[in-house]
Structure formats: C-alpha cells, structure tokens
Design a protein around this motif. Structure first.
Motif, PDB file in Angstrom:
ATOM      1  N   TYR A   5       0.821  -1.135   0.213  1.00 39.63           N
ATOM      2  CA  TYR A   5       0.112   0.091   0.111  1.00 39.63           C
ATOM      3  C   TYR A   5       0.755   1.313  -0.004  1.00 39.63           C
ATOM      4  CZ  TYR A   5       1.090   0.809   5.177  1.00 39.63           C
ATOM      5  OH  TYR A   5       1.567   1.157   6.151  1.00 39.63           O
ATOM      6  N   ARG A   6       2.294   0.946   0.453  1.00 36.45           N
ATOM      7  CA  ARG A   6       3.065   2.273   0.462  1.00 36.45           C
ATOM      8  C   ARG A   6       3.945   2.522  -0.898  1.00 36.45           C
ATOM      9  NH1 ARG A   6       4.499   3.749   5.786  1.00 36.45           N
ATOM     10  NH2 ARG A   6       6.399   4.500   4.969  1.00 36.45           N
ATOM     11  N   PHE A   7       3.958   1.459  -1.591  1.00 36.05           N
ATOM     12  CA  PHE A   7       4.796   1.332  -2.684  1.00 36.05           C
ATOM     13  C   PHE A   7       4.403   0.396  -4.022  1.00 36.05           C
ATOM     14  CE2 PHE A   7       8.352  -0.674  -5.224  1.00 36.05           C
ATOM     15  CZ  PHE A   7       8.963   0.459  -5.581  1.00 36.05           C
ATOM     16  N   PHE A   8       4.476   0.839  -5.206  1.00 32.42           N
ATOM     17  CA  PHE A   8       4.086   0.150  -6.042  1.00 32.42           C
ATOM     18  C   PHE A   8       4.881   0.548  -7.543  1.00 32.42           C
ATOM     19  CE2 PHE A   8       1.347   0.109 -10.169  1.00 32.42           C
ATOM     20  CZ  PHE A   8       1.268  -1.454 -10.120  1.00 32.42           C
ATOM     21  N   GLU A   9       5.396  -0.431  -7.884  1.00 33.27           N
ATOM     22  CA  GLU A   9       6.296  -0.171  -9.298  1.00 33.27           C
ATOM     23  C   GLU A   9       5.551  -1.109 -10.546  1.00 33.27           C
ATOM     24  OE1 GLU A   9      10.940   0.212  -9.244  1.00 33.27           O
ATOM     25  OE2 GLU A   9      10.655  -2.026  -9.809  1.00 33.27           O
ATOM     26  N   ASN A  10       5.371  -0.113 -11.550  1.00 39.94           N
ATOM     27  CA  ASN A  10       4.747  -0.792 -12.532  1.00 39.94           C
ATOM     28  C   ASN A  10       5.701  -0.877 -13.823  1.00 39.94           C
ATOM     29  OD1 ASN A  10       3.170  -1.721 -14.434  1.00 39.94           O
ATOM     30  ND2 ASN A  10       1.792   0.049 -14.579  1.00 39.94           N
ATOM     31  N   ARG A  11       6.497  -1.935 -13.810  1.00 44.96           N
ATOM     32  CA  ARG A  11       7.623  -1.913 -14.787  1.00 44.96           C
ATOM     33  C   ARG A  11       7.056  -2.343 -16.504  1.00 44.96           C
ATOM     34  NH1 ARG A  11      12.917  -2.521 -13.740  1.00 44.96           N
ATOM     35  NH2 ARG A  11      13.320  -2.140 -11.408  1.00 44.96           N
ATOM     36  N   ASP A  12       5.648  -2.550 -16.249  1.00 52.75           N
ATOM     37  CA  ASP A  12       4.886  -2.887 -17.593  1.00 52.75           C
ATOM     38  C   ASP A  12       4.438  -1.889 -18.277  1.00 52.75           C
ATOM     39  OD1 ASP A  12       5.293  -5.770 -17.391  1.00 52.75           O
ATOM     40  OD2 ASP A  12       3.523  -6.080 -16.399  1.00 52.75           O
ATOM     41  N   CYS A  13       4.492  -0.509 -17.635  1.00 48.91           N
ATOM     42  CA  CYS A  13       4.035   0.621 -18.005  1.00 48.91           C
ATOM     43  C   CYS A  13       4.817   1.181 -19.279  1.00 48.91           C
ATOM     44  CB  CYS A  13       4.044   1.861 -17.001  1.00 48.91           C
ATOM     45  SG  CYS A  13       3.622   3.481 -17.534  1.00 48.91           S
ATOM     46  N   LYS A  14       4.280   1.591 -20.130  1.00 42.88           N
ATOM     47  CA  LYS A  14       5.151   2.016 -21.407  1.00 42.88           C
ATOM     48  C   LYS A  14       5.939   3.337 -21.160  1.00 42.88           C
ATOM     49  CE  LYS A  14       1.855   4.811 -24.027  1.00 42.88           C
ATOM     50  NZ  LYS A  14       0.959   4.874 -25.456  1.00 42.88           N
ATOM     51  N   PHE A  16       7.538   3.675 -18.189  1.00 45.98           N
ATOM     52  CA  PHE A  16       8.342   3.249 -17.127  1.00 45.98           C
ATOM     53  C   PHE A  16       9.969   3.416 -17.656  1.00 45.98           C
ATOM     54  CE2 PHE A  16      10.886   0.511 -14.283  1.00 45.98           C
ATOM     55  CZ  PHE A  16      10.635   0.907 -13.035  1.00 45.98           C
ATOM     56  N   PRO A  17      10.736   3.799 -16.946  1.00 47.21           N
ATOM     57  CA  PRO A  17      10.604   4.974 -15.676  1.00 47.21           C
ATOM     58  C   PRO A  17      10.375   6.339 -16.475  1.00 47.21           C
ATOM     59  CG  PRO A  17      12.962   4.478 -16.019  1.00 47.21           C
ATOM     60  CD  PRO A  17      12.277   3.635 -17.104  1.00 47.21           C
ATOM     61  N   CYS A  18       9.471   7.016 -16.012  1.00 43.36           N
ATOM     62  CA  CYS A  18       9.019   8.169 -16.618  1.00 43.36           C
ATOM     63  C   CYS A  18      10.274   9.488 -16.223  1.00 43.36           C
ATOM     64  CB  CYS A  18       7.780   8.739 -16.142  1.00 43.36           C
ATOM     65  SG  CYS A  18       7.588   8.756 -14.498  1.00 43.36           S
ATOM     66  N   CYS A  30       1.798   8.338  -9.513  1.00 46.32           N
ATOM     67  CA  CYS A  30       2.319   8.347 -10.909  1.00 46.32           C
ATOM     68  C   CYS A  30       1.818  10.043 -11.413  1.00 46.32           C
ATOM     69  CB  CYS A  30       1.406   7.518 -11.883  1.00 46.32           C
ATOM     70  SG  CYS A  30       1.424   7.719 -13.458  1.00 46.32           S
ATOM     71  N   TYR A  31       0.378  10.410 -10.929  1.00 49.13           N
ATOM     72  CA  TYR A  31       0.264  11.734 -11.241  1.00 49.13           C
ATOM     73  C   TYR A  31       0.493  12.391  -9.864  1.00 49.13           C
ATOM     74  CZ  TYR A  31      -2.332  16.014 -11.920  1.00 49.13           C
ATOM     75  OH  TYR A  31      -2.815  17.230 -11.844  1.00 49.13           O
TER      76      TYR A  31
END
Length: 78
Positions: A5-14, A16-18, A30-31
């Motif tokens: 709930y404190r950390f989420f990494e989305n390596r599948d995001c096109k 990533f990393p922004c 993210c926003y």
C-alpha cells in the motif's frame, strides 16, 4: 522493494521509468498530487510557453522516492 500500500512499481508501463536515476521507483503517485499546488516539496522548473508559465516536473523525482510516502501523506493531511 515489494509492492504494497506504500509502494508500487509498474515495470509494464510503457513510460517506465518516466524519470531517470532511481533504483526503487514508486509509481503510487504517478500523477503528482502537488502538480497544481504552488508550494511544491519537489524541484519543479517553470517555463514560459505561449505567454503562460508552465510547471515542468520532468527532472523531479520527489513523489517517486519510496522514502517520501509519509511526507506526502503529511503534506496532503490524510
């Protein structure tokens, strides 16, 4: 780090990393919740475009740093 709930990494995001330069990249905010705020805890830049001043957060990693989770909640007063 493990997603929680404190950390989420989305390596599948096109996108990533922004932002570059972080080992553990927190995508939870993210926003950025401070984008519309004048007093931003990050390090945004301001540029003029078409007669308007635009907040540019390209080089800001504040909301993506895992250690800033508590700081963000405190600033948002949640």
């Amino acid at each position: 780090m493990e997603n929680s709930y404190r950390f989420f990494e989305n390596r599948d995001c096109k996108y990533f990393p922004c932002h570059k330069g972080l080992k553990d990249f927190n995508c939870l905010f993210c926003y950025c919740p401070f984008y519309t705020r004048e007093n931003c805890p990050g390090k945004p830049e301001y540029k003029e475009y078409d007669g308007k001043v635009i907040k540019v957060c390209t080089n800001c990693t504040f909301p993506h740093r895992p250690e800033n989770y508590e700081v963000i909640l405190k600033l948002l007063k949640l």
